[in-house]
Design an enzyme around this catalytic site. Structure first.
Site, short mmCIF file in Angstrom:
data_model
loop_
_atom_site.label_atom_id
_atom_site.label_comp_id
_atom_site.label_asym_id
_atom_site.label_seq_id
_atom_site.Cartn_x
_atom_site.Cartn_y
_atom_site.Cartn_z
N SER A 44 0.83 -1.19 0.00
CA SER A 44 0.00 0.00 0.00
C SER A 44 0.87 1.24 0.00
CB SER A 44 -0.90 0.00 1.23
OG SER A 44 -0.10 -0.17 2.37
N LYS A 45 0.38 2.25 -0.69
CA LYS A 45 1.16 3.48 -0.79
C LYS A 45 0.69 4.48 0.24
CE LYS A 45 3.52 3.87 -5.11
NZ LYS A 45 2.94 3.41 -6.35
#
Ligand code: GLU
Length: 505
Positions: free
Chosen positions: A245-246
């Protein structure tokens, strides 16, 4: 053999994140292993996504990790003419074309395609405009983009050094925009032109760029340029194998430094995100990485980002560092926690994290609350009490806070589980009187241990009942280093004060 040239070409659309650090590291290692060059290029042609401070962050972070790039960084925004020329050449040879479609028309087109669950692509409307039609539009200053004339019904094939043989049907590839309506090139055109110009031999980048590679291969061909070799490194995954996930802030490299990871440990961890030596070794210095790295040992499958592994590696590095170095790294976190005051006496020390971490501080430190001066040697002794235990540097201030300020605790904590208040009071009294007679110069962990243990034995006392309250009086903590080690670092005066306070309690 031609010299290997690799490049790291970040877009300044955000701060350097862990994936970027890995790409930079792999490219650095491949170049250095082969005594080649590692170049930095800033791909700053997307003006809408430019993030203030990103360029400085990227360069500062690379320097901090000692991933030294050869030559000065190249900025694409300063080379617009070069890309325009290349685009013109393609137009002149009929391999690219002007497209005058309005953003509204394109949006409508894409919406229709989305409704039909088809990939959104340009419908090639302007591909076959006559020369006259084009000239007319240009004369009227109608805004345009320049698009690549993607060949039809062809297959693009190439051998990726990691993924093996890869094929793409050109019919699934868009007529890629090469020059945008603002006159800036797109990434595709600019990176191909630049990679060819500097003679990049190996393009190593994240797997997310694999589908762009056939477009690049076509561009090399159309521009009559030699294509480099490609190597696409695996995606980074969460432990559940979903795409990493960013969540902004969580994956930025400097955030990990702020979390108390040592740069060497982070680099070592990042090395293993997709590569391993094929044996049991897990700890590699940068020099060892250069020696051992090879493209053949990069995995195809996704690389799981496992924080426990990072913690373990970091712990290893903390144990291996000299006290001196570790203390230099730790100072920053004591200032951040408000235990020590910032010191900028040395011109080398800058207020930001990368200015502090690992810098030779080696000056007296000032306790923020009391103004007390702590010598750097004393600080080292304090760090030594936790060096074998902590996983991250951020744990240090909390674990050693009691060295800098009087501990606070509930008086019940002083009582060992098999003792009571009365026995505890006696114990504190005994220890106090015993330590009072010990000479200041004998206040070492070994000596204190010897004297106290002899005394306990001689008087047939219970160890827990006597040592527990001493330790709690000195530290205020359930868990801490042993009482003798703590007492030695605190020094006689503070020890006696704290014991007295506990007795009064
Ligand atoms: N500017 C691209 C990025 O931000 C570079 C991709 C490549 O290596 O070609 O990742």
């Amino acid at each position: 053999m031609t010299k290997i040239i690799t490049r790291f070409p970040p877009s300044p659309t955000g701060f350097l994140h862990i994936g970027g650090l890995r790409t930079a590291l792999y490219n650095y290692l491949l170049a250095k292993k082969n005594k080649g060059k590692f170049l930095l290029r800033i791909e700053d042609t997307d003006r809408k996504r430019y993030v203030e401070g990103a360029i400085e962050d990227i360069i500062d972070t690379l320097n901090f990790f000692k991933l030294k790039f050869d030559n000065e960084p190249v900025f694409q925004s300063q080379r617009l003419n070069v890309y325009k020329k290349a685009a013109q050449k393609l137009i002149d040879s009929g391999l690219a074309y002007y497209c005058f479609c309005t953003p509204e028309r394109l949006e409508e087109l894409h919406q229709k395609q989305r409704n039909l669950k088809k990939p959104t692509m340009y419908d090639k409307k302007c591909r076959d405009l006559t020369e006259q039609q084009v000239a007319e539009q240009l004369k009227n200053e109608v805004p345009y983009v320049i698009r690549l004339k993607m060949p039809e019904n062809e297959t693009i094939e190439f051998d990726d050094l990691i993924r093996g043989h890869v094929k793409f049907a050109t019919d699934l590839l868009d007529d890629q925009i090469l020059i945008k309506s603002d006159g800036f090139p797109t990434y595709h055109l600019a990176s191909v032109v630049d990679d060819a110009e500097i003679g990049v031999t190996h393009v190593m980048r994240g797997e997310e760029w694999l589908s762009s590679t056939p477009k690049h291969i076509i561009l090399y061909k159309f521009l009559n340029l030699q294509a480099p070799q490609f190597a696409h490194v695996p995606l980074l995954l969460n432990p559940d194998r979903s795409k990493l996930s960013k969540r902004v802030g969580d994956v930025a490299v400097k955030d990990y430094l702020e979390k108390g990871y040592l740069p060497e440990a982070l680099l070592n961890f990042v090395l293993f995100l997709g590569w391993n030596p094929g044996d049991e070794r897990e700890i590699f210095s940068l020099d060892e990485m250069v020696k051992e790295f090879s493209l053949e040992k990069i995995n195809k499958s996704g690389a799981v980002f496992n924080v426990e592994k990072l913690d373990w590696i970091n712990g290893q590095y903390i144990r291996r560092k000299s006290l001196e170095e570790l203390a230099n790294f730790a100072v920053y976190f004591y200032i951040k926690e408000g235990i020590l005051k910032p010191i900028f006496r040395s011109a080398e020390v800058k207020p930001e994290l990368t200015g502090y971490m690992g810098q030779n501080i080696e000056e007296d430190l000032v306790v923020k609350k009391s103004g007390e001066i702590i010598s750097f040697d004393k600080f080292k002794m304090i760090i030594a009490t936790e060096k074998e235990r902590v996983k991250t540097l951020t744990e240090l201030p909390e674990a050693t806070k009691f060295f800098f300020q009087e501990p606070e605790y509930e008086k019940e904590m002083l009582v060992w589980k098999k003792a009571d208040m009365e026995k505890t009071k006696q114990a504190l009294d005994l220890i106090y009187n015993l330590l009072k007679e010990i000479d200041e110069k004998d206040f070492t962990a070994d000596m204190l241990e010897k004297k106290v243990m002899e005394f306990i034995k001689a008087n047939q006392l219970d160890t827990g009942t006597n040592l527990w309250p001493m330790r709690v009086a000195l530290t205020g903590r359930q868990k801490s280093p042993g009482p003798f080690e703590v007492a030695a670092v605190l020094g006689k005066e503070k020890v006696l004060n704290r014991l007295k306070k506990a007795m009064e309690y």
